[in-house]
Write a protein that holds these residues in place. Sequence first.
Motif, PDB file in Angstrom:
ATOM      1  N   GLY A  42      44.862 -35.078  44.177  1.00 44.33           N
ATOM      2  CA  GLY A  42      45.778 -33.973  44.468  1.00 44.33           C
ATOM      3  C   GLY A  42      45.372 -32.705  43.758  1.00 44.33           C
ATOM      4  N   THR A  43      44.870 -32.853  42.535  1.00 43.28           N
ATOM      5  CA  THR A  43      44.386 -31.701  41.777  1.00 43.28           C
ATOM      6  C   THR A  43      43.217 -31.032  42.493  1.00 43.28           C
ATOM      7  OG1 THR A  43      45.070 -32.751  39.720  1.00 43.28           O
ATOM      8  CG2 THR A  43      43.471 -30.955  39.543  1.00 43.28           C
ATOM      9  N   VAL A  44      42.287 -31.844  42.951  1.00 42.26           N
ATOM     10  CA  VAL A  44      41.122 -31.310  43.675  1.00 42.26           C
ATOM     11  C   VAL A  44      41.563 -30.574  44.926  1.00 42.26           C
ATOM     12  CG1 VAL A  44      39.064 -31.979  44.995  1.00 42.26           C
ATOM     13  CG2 VAL A  44      39.495 -32.984  42.740  1.00 42.26           C
ATOM     14  N   ILE A  45      42.498 -31.138  45.673  1.00 45.60           N
ATOM     15  CA  ILE A  45      42.984 -30.485  46.899  1.00 45.60           C
ATOM     16  C   ILE A  45      43.681 -29.173  46.563  1.00 45.60           C
ATOM     17  CG2 ILE A  45      44.660 -30.685  48.784  1.00 45.60           C
ATOM     18  CD1 ILE A  45      43.859 -33.614  48.991  1.00 45.60           C
ATOM     19  N   GLY A  46      44.487 -29.158  45.500  1.00 47.05           N
ATOM     20  CA  GLY A  46      45.161 -27.929  45.091  1.00 47.05           C
ATOM     21  C   GLY A  46      44.181 -26.846  44.704  1.00 47.05           C
ATOM     22  N   ILE A  47      43.156 -27.206  43.976  1.00 48.97           N
ATOM     23  CA  ILE A  47      42.147 -26.207  43.574  1.00 48.97           C
ATOM     24  C   ILE A  47      41.352 -25.745  44.798  1.00 48.97           C
ATOM     25  CG2 ILE A  47      40.021 -25.902  42.230  1.00 48.97           C
ATOM     26  CD1 ILE A  47      41.384 -27.639  40.060  1.00 48.97           C
ATOM     27  N   MET A  48      41.044 -26.662  45.702  1.00 46.96           N
ATOM     28  CA  MET A  48      40.351 -26.267  46.938  1.00 46.96           C
ATOM     29  C   MET A  48      41.188 -25.273  47.737  1.00 46.96           C
ATOM     30  SD  MET A  48      38.574 -29.823  48.238  1.00 46.96           S
ATOM     31  CE  MET A  48      38.635 -29.273  49.907  1.00 46.96           C
ATOM     32  N   ASN A  49      42.507 -25.519  47.795  1.00 49.46           N
ATOM     33  CA  ASN A  49      43.394 -24.587  48.502  1.00 49.46           C
ATOM     34  C   ASN A  49      43.373 -23.212  47.820  1.00 49.46           C
ATOM     35  OD1 ASN A  49      44.169 -26.374  50.485  1.00 49.46           O
ATOM     36  ND2 ASN A  49      46.020 -27.031  49.405  1.00 49.46           N
ATOM     37  N   SER A  50      43.290 -23.202  46.493  1.00 46.84           N
ATOM     38  CA  SER A  50      43.206 -21.926  45.770  1.00 46.84           C
ATOM     39  C   SER A  50      41.925 -21.186  46.137  1.00 46.84           C
ATOM     40  CB  SER A  50      43.246 -22.158  44.262  1.00 46.84           C
ATOM     41  OG  SER A  50      44.512 -22.594  43.887  1.00 46.84           O
ATOM     42  N   PHE A  51      40.821 -21.894  46.168  1.00 44.47           N
ATOM     43  CA  PHE A  51      39.548 -21.259  46.527  1.00 44.47           C
ATOM     44  C   PHE A  51      39.541 -20.791  47.983  1.00 44.47           C
ATOM     45  CE2 PHE A  51      37.433 -23.623  42.895  1.00 44.47           C
ATOM     46  CZ  PHE A  51      37.270 -22.485  42.128  1.00 44.47           C
ATOM     47  N   LEU A  52      40.158 -21.575  48.874  1.00 46.31           N
ATOM     48  CA  LEU A  52      40.245 -21.153  50.270  1.00 46.31           C
ATOM     49  C   LEU A  52      41.100 -19.901  50.400  1.00 46.31           C
ATOM     50  CD1 LEU A  52      40.597 -24.599  52.093  1.00 46.31           C
ATOM     51  CD2 LEU A  52      38.625 -23.052  52.123  1.00 46.31           C
ATOM     52  N   GLY A  53      42.158 -19.835  49.594  1.00 49.33           N
ATOM     53  CA  GLY A  53      42.992 -18.632  49.582  1.00 49.33           C
ATOM     54  C   GLY A  53      42.230 -17.432  49.062  1.00 49.33           C
ATOM     55  N   LEU A  54      41.382 -17.632  48.069  1.00 52.69           N
ATOM     56  CA  LEU A  54      40.552 -16.552  47.537  1.00 52.69           C
ATOM     57  C   LEU A  54      39.529 -16.077  48.566  1.00 52.69           C
ATOM     58  CD1 LEU A  54      39.760 -17.670  43.866  1.00 52.69           C
ATOM     59  CD2 LEU A  54      41.054 -15.673  44.588  1.00 52.69           C
ATOM     60  N   ALA A  55      39.033 -16.994  49.356  1.00 52.93           N
ATOM     61  CA  ALA A  55      37.990 -16.649  50.333  1.00 52.93           C
ATOM     62  C   ALA A  55      38.506 -15.689  51.395  1.00 52.93           C
ATOM     63  CB  ALA A  55      37.456 -17.908  50.995  1.00 52.93           C
ATOM     64  N   THR A  56      39.792 -15.754  51.694  1.00 58.57           N
ATOM     65  CA  THR A  56      40.340 -14.888  52.739  1.00 58.57           C
ATOM     66  C   THR A  56      40.826 -13.553  52.192  1.00 58.57           C
ATOM     67  OG1 THR A  56      42.539 -15.859  52.518  1.00 58.57           O
ATOM     68  CG2 THR A  56      41.042 -16.871  54.130  1.00 58.57           C
ATOM     69  N   GLN A  57      40.804 -13.399  50.887  1.00 60.94           N
ATOM     70  CA  GLN A  57      41.305 -12.166  50.266  1.00 60.94           C
ATOM     71  C   GLN A  57      40.136 -11.316  49.759  1.00 60.94           C
ATOM     72  OE1 GLN A  57      44.624 -11.350  50.156  1.00 60.94           O
ATOM     73  NE2 GLN A  57      44.944 -13.214  51.347  1.00 60.94           N
TER      74      GLN A  57
END
Length: 180
Positions: A115-130
């Motif tokens: 779950g931690t890995v998925i949460g961090i991946m979601n953070s990086f995906l959010g950064l990629a679009t900004q």
Amino acid sequence: SWTLIFTKASSFKKLRQEADRFDEIYYSGKVDLNDFWQDLSGDPEESMGMASIFVKGYGEHVRLTQAGQINKDDLVDGVHRVMRVSLSREIEELESRLPFLATVGSTSPYVGLFGTVIGIMNSFLGLATQAQATLQVVAPGIAEALFATGMGLFAAIPAVVAFNRYSALLDMVCLLYTSP
């Protein structure tokens, strides 16, 4: 795992209370064993632990002595056999579902880590679009990651502690029941 922890705690507490009650009556020397056996065997679902082993052993004693001509050694062997089977069943009941606690204790941190890995991946995906990295973009994914880690630990730590505690109690019960 929490339900199992509380259920097992209740079972061990009841077992201890029943053992104390049995010891108090049995070792008082003021009770007729046949009357005691009949009282305990009246409700087989109610007797547990030492009382259950006594009921089975004394019941076998009664059965074999009523059967007639049996020598003393065969009588003792028959009673011991029945009591060993009864002891095995009592221990099996106490051991039931303990492996589940061990499994939860050993796997939950990995589930939390996933779950931690998925949460961090979601953070990086959010950064990629900004275009610009801000706390508002990263915070939700990091919060998911921390929550997943916390939930994994919330399941794992009590499961490991309970497994170790109940295993130690089970060892004491086995020692108590098998000592001469």
